[in-house]
Design a protein around this motif. Structure first.
Motif, mmCIF file in Angstrom:
data_model
loop_
_atom_site.group_PDB
_atom_site.id
_atom_site.type_symbol
_atom_site.label_atom_id
_atom_site.label_comp_id
_atom_site.label_asym_id
_atom_site.label_seq_id
_atom_site.Cartn_x
_atom_site.Cartn_y
_atom_site.Cartn_z
ATOM 1 N N VAL A 124 0.830 -1.290 -0.093
ATOM 2 C CA VAL A 124 0.039 -0.068 0.100
ATOM 3 C C VAL A 124 0.820 1.117 0.155
ATOM 4 O O VAL A 124 1.689 1.310 0.808
ATOM 5 C CB VAL A 124 -0.908 0.026 1.300
ATOM 6 N N VAL A 139 -4.535 6.628 -2.354
ATOM 7 C CA VAL A 139 -4.237 5.431 -1.700
ATOM 8 C C VAL A 139 -3.898 4.285 -3.048
ATOM 9 O O VAL A 139 -5.282 4.216 -3.568
ATOM 10 C CB VAL A 139 -5.120 4.708 -0.539
ATOM 11 N N ARG A 164 -12.056 3.332 5.491
ATOM 12 C CA ARG A 164 -11.131 2.090 6.030
ATOM 13 C C ARG A 164 -11.839 0.843 5.531
ATOM 14 O O ARG A 164 -11.151 -0.175 4.983
ATOM 15 C CB ARG A 164 -11.536 1.835 7.710
ATOM 16 N N VAL A 192 0.375 4.048 6.495
ATOM 17 C CA VAL A 192 0.933 2.664 6.542
ATOM 18 C C VAL A 192 2.124 2.606 7.705
ATOM 19 O O VAL A 192 3.006 3.349 7.632
ATOM 20 C CB VAL A 192 1.500 2.341 5.167
ATOM 21 N N SER A 208 0.421 -3.084 8.342
ATOM 22 C CA SER A 208 -0.927 -2.636 8.423
ATOM 23 C C SER A 208 -1.116 -1.429 8.058
ATOM 24 O O SER A 208 -0.223 -0.416 7.919
ATOM 25 C CB SER A 208 -1.537 -2.994 9.865
ATOM 26 N N VAL A 209 -2.521 -0.932 7.850
ATOM 27 C CA VAL A 209 -2.745 0.434 7.373
ATOM 28 C C VAL A 209 -3.647 0.960 8.466
ATOM 29 O O VAL A 209 -4.475 0.422 8.878
ATOM 30 C CB VAL A 209 -3.422 0.359 6.128
ATOM 31 N N THR A 239 0.783 5.596 -0.151
ATOM 32 C CA THR A 239 -0.188 6.746 -0.038
ATOM 33 C C THR A 239 0.593 8.025 -0.548
ATOM 34 O O THR A 239 1.749 8.144 -0.351
ATOM 35 C CB THR A 239 -0.712 7.071 1.486
ATOM 36 N N VAL A 260 -4.606 8.689 6.205
ATOM 37 C CA VAL A 260 -4.249 7.251 5.947
ATOM 38 C C VAL A 260 -2.496 7.274 6.232
ATOM 39 O O VAL A 260 -1.867 7.740 5.328
ATOM 40 C CB VAL A 260 -4.837 6.713 4.462
ATOM 41 N N ILE A 317 -10.436 0.695 1.763
ATOM 42 C CA ILE A 317 -9.287 0.169 1.536
ATOM 43 C C ILE A 317 -9.067 -1.437 2.212
ATOM 44 O O ILE A 317 -8.560 -2.071 1.252
ATOM 45 C CB ILE A 317 -8.340 0.872 2.566
#
Length: 182
Positions: A17, A24, A71, A45, A49-50, A19, A43, A74
């Motif tokens: 992921v 995103v 959320r 990273v 996890s995000v 940003t 957002v 994503i």
């Protein structure tokens, strides 16, 4: 604070992921997806996890809603690029059938002419039998939208159950007209 928004999105192996500004981008083995989120939401990273955070005061109702929405979007993107989504449709009725012709679906549904549906980019459609089709892709919205557009051409009717339905969908049947001889 959103109950869903505060949960972190765990990233499986092979999914990255990134940003940038308000965009995103999620990349994985099944493809790449991108969204732009609202300015009320941040957002970040963090390792595998995000974390999605609300940048407005907790009493701002719209910001709380966007927090949970972002959320969820994503999370759907992460699942889509790692596992993918699919919808199965069944066609029931005498003479009702579907064929795939290039990037189009050709449906014979009891109308005077055949109905054609364009298959969007990024979505794959399999036709294992003339009375069933499987819509697959990494974008949950695109897969659901195509399946809904196909189903809308001839939704199942309650008397004989003819039409296009999702696999496993239960159609409540109605009794037809009862007539008696007196």
């Amino acid at each position: 604070m959103s109950r869903i928004g505060i949960k972190p999105v765990e990233l499986p192996k092979g999914v990255t992921v990134t940003t940038a500004a308000r965009a995103v981008t999620v990349k994985g083995p099944k493809g790449e997806l991108r969204i732009e989120h609202r300015p009320e939401v941040g957002v970040a990273v963090q390792g595998a996890s995000v974390q999605v955070s609300n940048l407005r005061p907790a009493r701002d109702r719209a910001a709380r809603a966007y927090h949970g929405l972002t959320r969820a979007l994503i999370k759907n993107m992460v699942v889509g690029v790692s596992q993918g989504y699919e919808q199965k449709l069944e066609i029931e009725g005498v003479g009702y059938q579907v064929k795939k012709a290039g990037q189009k679906l050709v449906l014979t549904l009891g109308f005077a002419d055949e109905r054609q549906v364009d298959i969007p980019k990024g979505v794959d459609v399999d036709v294992p039998t003339p009375t069933s089709l499987i819509v697959r892709g990494c974008d949950k919205q695109a897969v659901g939208q195509l399946a809904a557009r196909v189903r809308k051409l001839r939704p199942p009717e309650p008397y004989k159950g003819k039409g296009i339905r999702y696999q496993g969908e239960i159609i409540r049947r109605k009794a037809g007209k009862a007539f008696g001889s007196a």
